[in-house]
Design a protein around this motif. Structure first.
Motif, mmCIF file in Angstrom:
data_model
loop_
_atom_site.group_PDB
_atom_site.id
_atom_site.type_symbol
_atom_site.label_atom_id
_atom_site.label_comp_id
_atom_site.label_asym_id
_atom_site.label_seq_id
_atom_site.Cartn_x
_atom_site.Cartn_y
_atom_site.Cartn_z
ATOM 1 N N ALA A 33 10.538 -73.445 61.543
ATOM 2 C CA ALA A 33 11.498 -72.581 60.834
ATOM 3 C C ALA A 33 11.672 -73.028 59.391
ATOM 4 C CB ALA A 33 12.845 -72.590 61.564
ATOM 5 N N GLU A 34 11.722 -74.348 59.165
ATOM 6 C CA GLU A 34 11.867 -74.855 57.795
ATOM 7 C C GLU A 34 10.653 -74.515 56.952
ATOM 8 O OE1 GLU A 34 14.604 -78.837 57.900
ATOM 9 O OE2 GLU A 34 12.647 -78.983 58.864
ATOM 10 N N ILE A 35 9.464 -74.663 57.521
ATOM 11 C CA ILE A 35 8.244 -74.358 56.775
ATOM 12 C C ILE A 35 8.218 -72.881 56.390
ATOM 13 C CG2 ILE A 35 5.719 -74.234 56.903
ATOM 14 C CD1 ILE A 35 5.889 -76.716 58.753
ATOM 15 N N LEU A 36 8.559 -72.009 57.327
ATOM 16 C CA LEU A 36 8.594 -70.571 57.029
ATOM 17 C C LEU A 36 9.607 -70.256 55.940
ATOM 18 C CD1 LEU A 36 8.352 -69.158 60.671
ATOM 19 C CD2 LEU A 36 6.593 -69.012 58.888
ATOM 20 N N ASN A 37 10.730 -70.935 55.972
ATOM 21 C CA ASN A 37 11.769 -70.732 54.960
ATOM 22 C C ASN A 37 11.281 -71.166 53.585
ATOM 23 O OD1 ASN A 37 14.558 -70.142 54.121
ATOM 24 N ND2 ASN A 37 14.707 -72.347 53.801
ATOM 25 N N TYR A 38 10.590 -72.322 53.515
ATOM 26 C CA TYR A 38 10.087 -72.796 52.230
ATOM 27 C C TYR A 38 8.937 -71.915 51.725
ATOM 28 C CZ TYR A 38 12.973 -76.985 52.670
ATOM 29 O OH TYR A 38 14.043 -77.842 52.768
ATOM 30 N N GLN A 39 8.152 -71.347 52.632
ATOM 31 C CA GLN A 39 7.106 -70.409 52.219
ATOM 32 C C GLN A 39 7.732 -69.160 51.574
ATOM 33 O OE1 GLN A 39 4.900 -69.832 55.882
ATOM 34 N NE2 GLN A 39 3.352 -71.337 55.304
ATOM 35 N N LYS A 40 8.853 -68.706 52.138
ATOM 36 C CA LYS A 40 9.549 -67.555 51.546
ATOM 37 C C LYS A 40 10.115 -67.910 50.175
ATOM 38 C CE LYS A 40 10.910 -65.437 55.951
ATOM 39 N NZ LYS A 40 12.037 -65.152 56.879
ATOM 40 N N LEU A 41 10.617 -69.132 50.046
ATOM 41 C CA LEU A 41 11.161 -69.583 48.767
ATOM 42 C C LEU A 41 10.072 -69.580 47.689
ATOM 43 C CD1 LEU A 41 13.689 -70.828 47.333
ATOM 44 C CD2 LEU A 41 12.730 -73.081 47.909
ATOM 45 N N VAL A 42 8.877 -70.045 48.053
ATOM 46 C CA VAL A 42 7.748 -70.038 47.115
ATOM 47 C C VAL A 42 7.376 -68.608 46.751
ATOM 48 C CG1 VAL A 42 5.278 -70.537 46.893
ATOM 49 C CG2 VAL A 42 6.811 -72.279 47.819
ATOM 50 N N ALA A 43 7.319 -67.736 47.753
ATOM 51 C CA ALA A 43 6.880 -66.358 47.521
ATOM 52 C C ALA A 43 7.796 -65.606 46.560
ATOM 53 C CB ALA A 43 6.783 -65.607 48.845
ATOM 54 N N LYS A 44 9.102 -65.897 46.600
ATOM 55 C CA LYS A 44 10.018 -65.132 45.751
ATOM 56 C C LYS A 44 10.244 -65.767 44.373
ATOM 57 C CE LYS A 44 14.629 -66.858 47.055
ATOM 58 N NZ LYS A 44 15.966 -66.443 47.515
ATOM 59 N N LEU A 45 9.573 -66.872 44.100
ATOM 60 C CA LEU A 45 9.708 -67.492 42.785
ATOM 61 C C LEU A 45 9.177 -66.541 41.715
ATOM 62 C CD1 LEU A 45 10.529 -70.380 41.660
ATOM 63 C CD2 LEU A 45 8.082 -70.770 41.430
ATOM 64 N N PRO A 46 9.938 -66.289 40.653
ATOM 65 C CA PRO A 46 9.477 -65.346 39.630
ATOM 66 C C PRO A 46 8.322 -65.911 38.805
ATOM 67 C CG PRO A 46 11.542 -66.359 38.947
ATOM 68 C CD PRO A 46 11.289 -66.810 40.362
ATOM 69 N N VAL A 47 7.476 -65.011 38.358
ATOM 70 C CA VAL A 47 6.346 -65.389 37.503
ATOM 71 C C VAL A 47 6.417 -64.553 36.229
ATOM 72 C CG1 VAL A 47 3.843 -65.465 37.270
ATOM 73 C CG2 VAL A 47 4.898 -65.994 39.466
ATOM 74 N N ALA A 48 6.468 -65.224 35.094
ATOM 75 C CA ALA A 48 6.504 -64.504 33.817
ATOM 76 C C ALA A 48 5.193 -63.752 33.615
ATOM 77 C CB ALA A 48 6.731 -65.490 32.669
ATOM 78 N N ARG A 49 5.283 -62.612 32.941
ATOM 79 C CA ARG A 49 4.094 -61.782 32.771
ATOM 80 C C ARG A 49 2.988 -62.515 32.014
ATOM 81 N NH1 ARG A 49 2.597 -56.658 33.556
ATOM 82 N NH2 ARG A 49 4.619 -56.148 34.454
ATOM 83 N N HIS A 50 3.338 -63.345 31.021
ATOM 84 C CA HIS A 50 2.290 -64.034 30.253
ATOM 85 C C HIS A 50 1.578 -65.086 31.114
ATOM 86 C CE1 HIS A 50 5.311 -67.240 29.769
ATOM 87 N NE2 HIS A 50 4.326 -68.022 29.381
ATOM 88 N N VAL A 51 2.268 -65.638 32.127
ATOM 89 C CA VAL A 51 1.630 -66.598 33.033
ATOM 90 C C VAL A 51 0.644 -65.866 33.946
ATOM 91 C CG1 VAL A 51 2.025 -68.271 34.893
ATOM 92 C CG2 VAL A 51 3.600 -68.175 32.949
ATOM 93 N N ALA A 52 1.075 -64.726 34.478
ATOM 94 C CA ALA A 52 0.174 -63.913 35.304
ATOM 95 C C ALA A 52 -1.023 -63.439 34.480
ATOM 96 C CB ALA A 52 0.928 -62.720 35.887
ATOM 97 N N ARG A 53 -0.762 -63.085 33.204
ATOM 98 C CA ARG A 53 -1.840 -62.626 32.325
ATOM 99 C C ARG A 53 -2.858 -63.741 32.097
ATOM 100 N NH1 ARG A 53 1.030 -61.243 27.759
ATOM 101 N NH2 ARG A 53 1.732 -59.396 28.877
ATOM 102 N N TYR A 54 -2.364 -64.984 31.976
ATOM 103 C CA TYR A 54 -3.279 -66.111 31.780
ATOM 104 C C TYR A 54 -4.153 -66.320 33.028
ATOM 105 C CZ TYR A 54 -5.055 -70.841 31.128
ATOM 106 O OH TYR A 54 -5.889 -71.933 31.017
#
Length: 343
Positions: free
Chosen positions: A222-243
């Motif tokens: 359950a903890e691992i699944l929770n931390y995977q969700k935390l990683v997934a919802k971390l925001p990514v700035a557009r310039h980082v995705a562009r890089y």
């Protein structure tokens, strides 16, 4: 649309990140009671797990690949299975099969599904390149969809599901190179190096005496699944995705603006899944550094294991002794870093 951290939950998320960091320190500490060295391998494996990705481990025999996977399973309270891939291994040996079962009371016969070893949470696919492509492909659905289909019935695998496959880079006789489609399913290709002289001495001293090691779990499912969700919802700035997209696109020799050394040394570049994988792994890298944002430096930190199995070198590159890592490192020096978007 990217899911952002809202103000109300920001402190809670930061506390979760700090708790994860503390648990990871404990995890690594307990891993080192049985594994000597291999810090980079451990880090990249953890990043893959947090990113919901699979790992292809490449190294000579005797570098503790199996021990690492088994120990991780124990410390994370995950069900572990190992499959030794051989030339005569069949798909049903992996995913399971249906048998006819007769009811002793009524005499009626029905099909009964017998689960294969893939029904676990951490699967070690040992020497995966020693079995034919037909059998290798039995893993594809499980790795991508987290399901197994037999007899027209799809069965979900218990989450989190994580494949760690190994292959020996030295012995190529009697092996079957993984198809590009399956290679692309692995988030990372992790190289294992020989230990240093001091580390090898410690390995000898640790493994040639009788010793009991009590591995108390650090995480649960359950903890691992929770931390995977935390990683997934971390925001990514557009310039980082562009890089990330620019770095991957720069590996394609047929692109209109491909660099001369890319046209010369690369036959086939990385696809869109490499861009996705870069961003996912970069998120996990930011999280374990206790940051709630992803940077270009995070992309660069995970670029080698993400891209090294997704690029095909030309004969000229191989004849000159160049590796994919050499070319990716060169690209990271020349691909421009985009400016952050102004609000």
């Amino acid at each position: 649309m990217v899911e952002l951290f809202d103000e109300a939950s920001l402190n809670d998320d930061l506390r979760e990140v700090q708790a994860l960091r503390k648990k990871l320190r404990l995890l690594v500490e307990r891993l080192h009671t049985v594994i000597v060295g291999q810090d980079r391998v451990i880090l990249e494996t953890i990043l893959s797990l947090l990113s919901r990705g699979h790992v292809l481990l490449e190294g000579v025999p005797g570098l503790a690949k199996t021990l690492l996977v088994k120990t991780l399973g124990e410390l994370m309270s995950l069900e572990f299975n190992r499959i030794q891939f051989t030339p005569d291994l069949m798909p049903t040996d992996i995913i399971g099969t249906e048998i006819i079962e007769e009811d002793p009371d009524t005499g009626s016969r029905n099909f009964k599904f017998i689960q294969g070893p893939i029904f676990c949470q951490i699967l070690l696919a040992d020497e995966i390149n020693r079995t034919p492509p037909k059998t290798q492909s039995a893993l594809l659905e499980a790795m991508q969809e987290k399901t197994v289909t037999v007899g027209g019935v799809s069965r979900k695998l218990k989450p989190p599901f994580f494949v760690m496959a190994t292959q020996n880079p030295i012995e190529q006789e009697g092996t079957y190179p993984l198809p590009e489609a399956q290679m692309d399913r692995f988030l990372m290709n992790i190289k294992l190096d020989y230990p240093t002289a001091d580390q090898e001495e410690n390995i000898v001293l640790m493994t040639t005496v009788e010793r009991a090691v009590n591995l108390e779990p650090v995480f649960d499912s359950a903890e691992i699944l929770n931390y995977q969700k935390l990683v997934a919802k971390l925001p990514v700035a557009r310039h980082v995705a562009r890089y990330a997209v620019s770095l991957v696109a720069a590996t394609r020799p047929r692109a209109e603006h491909a660099l001369d050394f890319v046209r010369q040394y690369i036959t086939w570049g990385a696809g869109p899944r490499a861009s996705q994988s870069l961003v996912l792994a970069a998120k996990a890298h930011a999280i374990i550094r206790e940051r709630l944002h992803t940077s270009v430096e995070d992309i660069q930190a995970v670029a080698l294991p993400i891209m090294r199995h997704r690029i095909k070198l030309s004969f000229e590159a191989e004849s000159e002794g160049l590796t994919v890592d050499d070319l990716v490192q060169r690209l990271m020096k020349v691909v421009p870093i985009p400016e952050p978007d102004r609000k």
